[in-house]
Design a protein around this motif. Structure first.
Motif, PDB file in Angstrom:
ATOM      1  N   ASP A  51       0.817  -1.217   0.179  1.00  0.00           N
ATOM      2  CA  ASP A  51       0.147   0.028   0.059  1.00  0.00           C
ATOM      3  C   ASP A  51       0.823   1.449  -0.015  1.00  0.00           C
ATOM      4  O   ASP A  51       0.502   2.307  -0.615  1.00  0.00           O
ATOM      5  N   GLU A  52       1.974   1.226   0.688  1.00  0.00           N
ATOM      6  CA  GLU A  52       2.824   2.482   0.818  1.00  0.00           C
ATOM      7  C   GLU A  52       3.621   2.757  -0.304  1.00  0.00           C
ATOM      8  O   GLU A  52       3.427   3.949  -0.735  1.00  0.00           O
ATOM      9  N   ARG A  92       0.931   4.171  -2.905  1.00  0.00           N
ATOM     10  CA  ARG A  92       0.388   5.621  -2.515  1.00  0.00           C
ATOM     11  C   ARG A  92       1.523   6.539  -2.978  1.00  0.00           C
ATOM     12  O   ARG A  92       1.337   7.698  -3.458  1.00  0.00           O
ATOM     13  N   ARG A 130      -4.169   3.104  -2.694  1.00  0.00           N
ATOM     14  CA  ARG A 130      -3.789   1.832  -1.912  1.00  0.00           C
ATOM     15  C   ARG A 130      -3.316   0.903  -3.148  1.00  0.00           C
ATOM     16  O   ARG A 130      -3.303   1.077  -4.410  1.00  0.00           O
ATOM     17  N   TYR A 164      -9.729  -2.306  -6.569  1.00  0.00           N
ATOM     18  CA  TYR A 164      -9.155  -2.336  -5.107  1.00  0.00           C
ATOM     19  C   TYR A 164     -10.077  -3.329  -4.237  1.00  0.00           C
ATOM     20  O   TYR A 164     -11.286  -3.612  -4.748  1.00  0.00           O
ATOM     21  N   SER A 184       2.722  -5.173   2.183  1.00  0.00           N
ATOM     22  CA  SER A 184       1.348  -4.794   3.426  1.00  0.00           C
ATOM     23  C   SER A 184       0.877  -6.119   3.629  1.00  0.00           C
ATOM     24  O   SER A 184       0.479  -7.132   2.660  1.00  0.00           O
ATOM     25  N   GLY A 222      -2.952  -4.611   7.542  1.00  0.00           N
ATOM     26  CA  GLY A 222      -2.770  -3.323   6.891  1.00  0.00           C
ATOM     27  C   GLY A 222      -1.379  -2.558   7.095  1.00  0.00           C
ATOM     28  O   GLY A 222      -0.799  -1.583   6.290  1.00  0.00           O
ATOM     29  N   THR A 237       2.738  -2.366   6.666  1.00  0.00           N
ATOM     30  CA  THR A 237       3.529  -2.400   5.326  1.00  0.00           C
ATOM     31  C   THR A 237       4.933  -2.696   6.063  1.00  0.00           C
ATOM     32  O   THR A 237       5.435  -1.975   6.702  1.00  0.00           O
TER      33      THR A 237
END
Lengths: 351, 351, 351
Positions: free
Chosen positions: B49-50, B53, B59, B99, C26, C101, C103
């Motif tokens: 997700d990081e 982003r 995400r 997603y 993640s 959630g 990462t």
């Protein structure tokens, strides 16, 4: 004091005993994804949040049988670790739908005990109840299992065999509050056949077959945190009665339900399991087929949009079901039959 | 009226026919976890997700091919339940990223029909489109399949074979809005090689091999709710042409894409599938290898940060790809080749 | 320049070298569901959000070993792609709990290098650290691996062998902040045995066995994005030393930990791994058994509610552990032993 639990033997149970089972389980979208991967379930209510919302659910609830297996799995370390056979199910009522994020715990009450005449084993009747973290019942059911005695000479109480309802439907038939089938989309659900179209006595061959693999039934059974030894240990099983690991009976129930989509696509929820028998064990390599018979139809009080169908679904191994294999004239199961399940589903009605 | 669906036969299709496929599917983090477990996919955009982003996604989107398989799976009960062979793909455009939480539905249009000269089968050309619950297109593609006739004597319409674009790239090449590759971290992505570093004609051996297991391809194919009979039923398959279950061709595509990470780690999204052929069936026990050739390079209009690479990825079974096995002088595939996929990926450019 | 990475050989490493590993990950509820399906883990903290909340966690953290495998998997492409053997682990400290959630990214430092006398291989000592997106350490550990040289004649630096703490416990023993064991429910956790009940020297047979399937260990290892070639490629392995795919050693660690529930159900978190050895390789078809010895007990500073137990867990293949198989008089492992793990767990104390 030994740190490991040997499980309970027949003489360890007492009538009326209450057991809180270990390992509360938060269920998630991950569990539902695995359930889909293991069985290919396609019932739209459990597959699509959007479909679920259109008929009044806040989102897609987990497959009913996934809930059944999680509740059942909890009972194994206390009830059936030393079981020889899971003899039957009855009177299973599904309660509130279960959503990702819910936490399920299970407790049981011993409602019957009957030693067998060989004094080496006995039958334990147990009512188990799964609840959410808010205390709502998700499943309440009875099963009976044959359990070994630790010591054949151990004294046992007088036999008590509980009366079991043979038809849960008669008891109460309330559709879930807030569920309104007017938004039910038969095109998305995959079949035009609604409650009105089925007739008592009608038989449906579900056509397809699915072959069981060792990795699949092991992953399924562990997902449910079911610890019964017979499913996981080939080193032990190779010297046992069958020479191989036995497939958890619930795995076959879920396969049969997934196969039944072809013919019963609009059976959107399992309402009750009235009774069930594992007629023979299944093993990796077996191909499971299934057929169903409509045992009865019931409208629901104050509901024109949804009705109940009582079904018998029979699963076989390595034998297609076009001719509906079941029992012979003496009531003995066809050798190919592995499952005989009597249950009630909800299905939308024509408006 | 029979409650089960036998699927459509060639003579059941009509030109221009539109079909809404059953079983809308909400995809979740559970599906992505299974996808990772099944193929070992390591493309950073779909893994973190990081990472997502930092380049403008809200995400991590699901792997593109997971979306492909879900959309494809929906079409099977209506289009290819009675198919003999999935002949090819073309003109697949991936649309908006998908997603966890999105719900995908699929519909199709019959765009071509051509009976074969033996009159026992015909080719069905179909354009299928997957959309989210908000109506955004996630995938639009054409495939053609050879489908059995129920009755060889049944009359069929005049043949129509649609013109298919052979190069989707020419059509439109817009990078996703809001995606800015300046935040792309090549160290985290696993390779220093960017769009600028690849040359048309360059060939890359992806080195590694992965062996297929029955439980894996069955779980994958069921995860996609693909119901084609040939993948699941050993009892039936044992008497068939190959004596065994056939692996869903898409499973091999996903394996090849995962293997291609070693050499194409920065191919962060699949943009289009221009064409594809399953040159031979795969079975459990086969070890899949892959190599790729850069067919072309295209900048994107108004973008300096990202470019498109057109690739051919060839997968083989039980044969390493250091010498790039493909076709012989007569255009016949090397017998080890199982997949020939022509597709276009997006890759960051040097600033 | 070749686009594919051949991995590092012994002479590619330098003392003090720092490596940021690719593919941030993640983790999700999907990963935890797969972990449960792969091992049947039943530790209540990781199974139930409600159970976790009652002892001060915001929700159920992922299984500690799932975190270990994800961190470990990242290091493989850079550290051990050309490894012959994973020689050992030491000094593994688990840091903050990891939640769906989060990462995880991993980096490593080369802390020791020692060429072997044959000049064909050398031992690489590496400290690896996994952190969350907020920079909090989730795992810090040392391992040493035997790595091939590309060129036996390549010059190598002077040998440096790092001093390794043999007992991480002595270093620091702080229970996690905010965790208060007063809410710990032993009935739900599945065992009445708490820290106070275990004695140094006590040995526990975990009784059950679990058979490994190819699909299971492949799916597990890919879930961790571990790319070591030996686990996935039967076509290559058939001509290798063992003729088959080798099971990732971490898969066996997770099986042993799951089996250890029967006897150590209240070991709710792994605190450190002090050392570990894969005494022999495992293969599909092996049935894993395990037993544990309590090596020591330590209270935690300023805590009356929780203590540390140092354990040795030994896993075997195809051999029950009622007689605690380990080493012979000369310190050589019993041939059935596959794992020897020295680690420290946290367990609630009687108030």
């Amino acid at each position: 004091m030994s740190k490991t639990s040997p499980g309970n033997f027949f003489e360890d149970f007492t009538l009326g005993q209450e057991i809180v089972h270990a390992t509360p389980r938060s269920v998630t979208a991950g569990d539902q994804a695995l359930y889909t991967a293991l069985y290919g379930s396609r019932f739209a209510l459990h597959s699509s949040d959007e479909f679920a919302r259109r008929i009044g659910y806040p989102r897609a609830p987990l497959d009913d049988l996934l809930v059944f297996h999680v509740v059942f799995g909890k009972t194994v370390p206390d009830i059936s670790l030393n079981a020889i056979a899971n003899l039957g199910y009855a009177a299973s009522d599904f309660g509130v739908p279960v959503y990702p994020g819910d936490t399920i715990t299970t407790s049981s009450e011993i409602i019957g005990l009957k030693e067998n005449s060989n004094r080496k084993t006995g039958v334990v009747y147990v009512r188990s109840t799964g609840i959410t973290e808010r205390g709502a019942i998700v499943l309440d059911y009875v099963r009976w299992v044959m359990v070994n005695k630790r010591d054949p000479k151990a004294p046992v109480p007088d036999p008590v065999v509980p009366g079991l309802p043979t038809d849960v439907m008669a008891k109460h038939l309330e559709a879930p509050d807030g569920v309104v089938l007017s938004g039910y989309d038969i095109e998305q659900a995959g079949s035009p056949h609604l409650w009105d179209d089925y007739q008592a006595g009608e038989r449906i061959d579900h056509v397809d077959g699915m072959t069981i693999e060792e990795a699949e039934h092991q992953m399924a059974t562990r997902l449910y945190q079911n610890t019964a030894k017979v499913h996981f240990n080939q080193h032990l099983a190779k010297d046992g009665r069958f020479g191989r690991r036995i497939v958890y009976g619930g795995h076959v129930i879920s396969m049969a339900r997934a196969l039944s989509f072809n013919g019963l696509a609009n059976a959107f929820r399992i309402f009750t399991i009235n009774g069930g028998t594992h007629a023979a064990p299944s093993f990796a390599g077996d191909t499971i087929y299934a057929w169903s018979e409509v045992l009865g139809k019931d409208p629901l009080p104050r509901r024109k949009d949804v009705g109940a169908l009582r079904l018998r679904t029979v699963a076989t191994k390595d034998r297609p079901c076009a001719d509906f294999p079941y029992k012979d004239g003496e009531g003995k199961y066809d050798p190919a039959v592995v499952l005989d399940l009597d249950y009630t589903v909800l299905m939308p009605r024509r408006g």
